[in-house]
Scaffold this active site. Structure first.
Site, PDB file in Angstrom:
ATOM      1  N   THR A 122       6.091   8.711  -4.925  1.00  0.00           N
ATOM      2  CA  THR A 122       6.720   7.843  -5.937  1.00  0.00           C
ATOM      3  C   THR A 122       5.736   6.857  -6.547  1.00  0.00           C
ATOM      4  OG1 THR A 122       8.857   8.022  -4.854  1.00  0.00           O
ATOM      5  CG2 THR A 122       8.524   6.070  -6.194  1.00  0.00           C
ATOM      6  N   SER A 154       5.909  13.944  -1.007  1.00  0.00           N
ATOM      7  CA  SER A 154       5.402  13.979   0.372  1.00  0.00           C
ATOM      8  C   SER A 154       6.115  14.997   1.261  1.00  0.00           C
ATOM      9  CB  SER A 154       5.422  12.591   0.999  1.00  0.00           C
ATOM     10  OG  SER A 154       6.737  12.168   1.229  1.00  0.00           O
ATOM     11  N   THR A 175       6.852   8.237   0.467  1.00  0.00           N
ATOM     12  CA  THR A 175       7.395   7.595   1.664  1.00  0.00           C
ATOM     13  C   THR A 175       8.178   8.565   2.556  1.00  0.00           C
ATOM     14  OG1 THR A 175       9.368   6.989   0.416  1.00  0.00           O
ATOM     15  CG2 THR A 175       7.606   5.349   0.538  1.00  0.00           C
ATOM     16  N   ASP A 176       8.609   9.699   1.961  1.00  0.00           N
ATOM     17  CA  ASP A 176       9.501  10.589   2.718  1.00  0.00           C
ATOM     18  C   ASP A 176       8.886  11.070   4.034  1.00  0.00           C
ATOM     19  OD1 ASP A 176      11.324  10.266   0.740  1.00  0.00           O
ATOM     20  OD2 ASP A 176      11.123  12.258  -0.124  1.00  0.00           O
TER      21      ASP A 176
HETATM   22  N1  ASP Z   1      10.159  11.723  -2.753  1.00  0.00           N
HETATM   23  C1  ASP Z   1       9.064  10.787  -2.715  1.00  0.00           C
HETATM   24  C2  ASP Z   1       7.952  11.334  -1.854  1.00  0.00           C
HETATM   25  O1  ASP Z   1       8.039  11.220  -0.648  1.00  0.00           O
HETATM   26  C3  ASP Z   1       9.538   9.517  -2.190  1.00  0.00           C
HETATM   27  C4  ASP Z   1       8.518   8.431  -2.194  1.00  0.00           C
HETATM   28  O2  ASP Z   1       7.369   8.599  -2.502  1.00  0.00           O
HETATM   29  O3  ASP Z   1       8.914   7.327  -1.864  1.00  0.00           O
HETATM   30  O4  ASP Z   1       6.999  11.826  -2.374  1.00  0.00           O
END
Ligand code: ASP
Length: 324
Positions: free
Chosen positions: A13, A57, A89-90
């Site tokens: 993100t 991620s 973050t995932d």
């Molecule tokens: N879907 C995103 C990822 O993990 C979520 C994020 O980056 O917070 O790439």
């Protein structure tokens, strides 16, 4: 002379925008562009920036993170004073935990990301990068392994967990508490470094290890399927403090590959000597299962992959899960 910080971007993100494509945000910005968005950084250090991956991620693989380890290590060997990785973050807690098993440098390796993308009002990416660089530059960050810096809070990779789908304060350090905070542009540690065990970075084809969650009415069929599909091990995200159904227990007794018992609860240590019914922690251990201690299912899986890839025996695997 200013210190040097290396920044490796993996996607997530923090680098996603819909401006060029529409239809929802996608990876759009390079590592250089992420740094350009935080002009204040140039007062603090010289930067080397590299876009290593541009992935959500959930698509990062263990192999990708081993590449990140080698890149980060080379950066330190070539004079970097610290390394900052940006990613989604995932799966961030998995990257952090895995790298923490491998990171054999005193200098800090810091991981960050963002919950709000750069198109959103009050996006948190720039602030998280700034706080991560401050942390990577701080001498008190040495010998603390891999750190996750998010929302002006410093977490140890050993305990960090994504706990919420959208909250800025999604990362929490279950069981152990945070390492420190960033306040008034200063890094302030309030806890001692977490205990660590370090392993050789795996190479070649990695062992296949899956996670199966216990649920009411489970039959153990998924465990059998994994063996048929030639998996090399499994982690059971079991009920409570380390329990499975009678039916799963029967299947577990027949399995030839390592079975690690962790908990689906999300916090706390796994039991070893309380319950004695068929399917309890005592009977699971009698049938050869490895108990995960404080490790959650995601962490247990990564540790088992690293141990199997390093050719560790069953006794060594048991000993490591006991002491980590
Ligand atoms: N879907 C995103 C990822 O993990 C979520 C994020 O980056 O917070 O790439």
């Amino acid at each position: 002379m200013k210190p040097t910080i290396s920044v490796g971007a993996l996607g997530g993100t923090i680098c996603m925008s819909a401006k060029n494509s529409g239809g929802g945000v996608k990876p759009s910005f390079s590592a250089e562009q992420l740094l350009e968005a935080v002009p204040k950084l140039s007062n603090l250090a010289n930067f080397r920036a590299k876009t290593l991956f541009a992935l959500a991620s959930g698509s990062l693989k263990v192999e990708n993170l081993i590449e990140v380890y080698h890149w980060a290590k080379k950066e330190v060997e070539n004079g970097a004073d610290g390394v900052v990785i940006t990613q989604g973050t995932d799966s961030l807690e998995e990257s952090a935990f895995l790298l923490n098993l491998l990171w054999d440098e005193q200098k800090p390796l810091v991981i960050t990301g963002a919950m709000r993308n750069p198109d959103q009002i009050s996006s948190d990416g720039a602030g998280n990068i700034y706080a991560s660089v401050l942390t990577a530059l701080d001498k008190n960050s040495h010998n603390r392994g891999v750190l996750v810096v998010f929302n002006n809070t410093i977490h140890s990779a050993r305990w960090v967990h994504k706990s919420n789908t959208f909250a800025l304060e999604t990362f929490v350090s279950i069981n152990a508490g945070i390492q420190g905070v960033i306040a008034e542009d200063e890094v302030k540690y309030i806890n001692l470094a977490s205990k660590r065990v370090i392993f050789k970075a795996p190479s070649g084809v990695l062992p296949k290890v899956s996670i199966v969650t216990s649920y009411m009415g489970e039959c153990g069929c998924e465990l059998k399927l994994l063996e048929d599909a030639k998996f090399n091990g499994v982690v059971v995200a079991s009920f409570g403090a380390g329990h499975v159904s009678i039916d799963s227990m029967k299947v577990i007794e027949s399995l030839k590959f390592p079975v690690v018992i962790s908990s689906r609860t999300g916090s706390g240590v796994i039991a070893k000597k309380t319950y004695g019914y068929y399917g309890s922690e005592i009977t699971l251990q009698e049938s050869g299962c490895i108990m995960s201690g404080w490790l959650n299912p995601l962490q247990s899986r990564l540790l088992l992959i690293v141990l199997l890839a390093n050719g560790k025996s069953k006794a060594e695997i048991l000993e490591t899960f006991d002491k980590i």
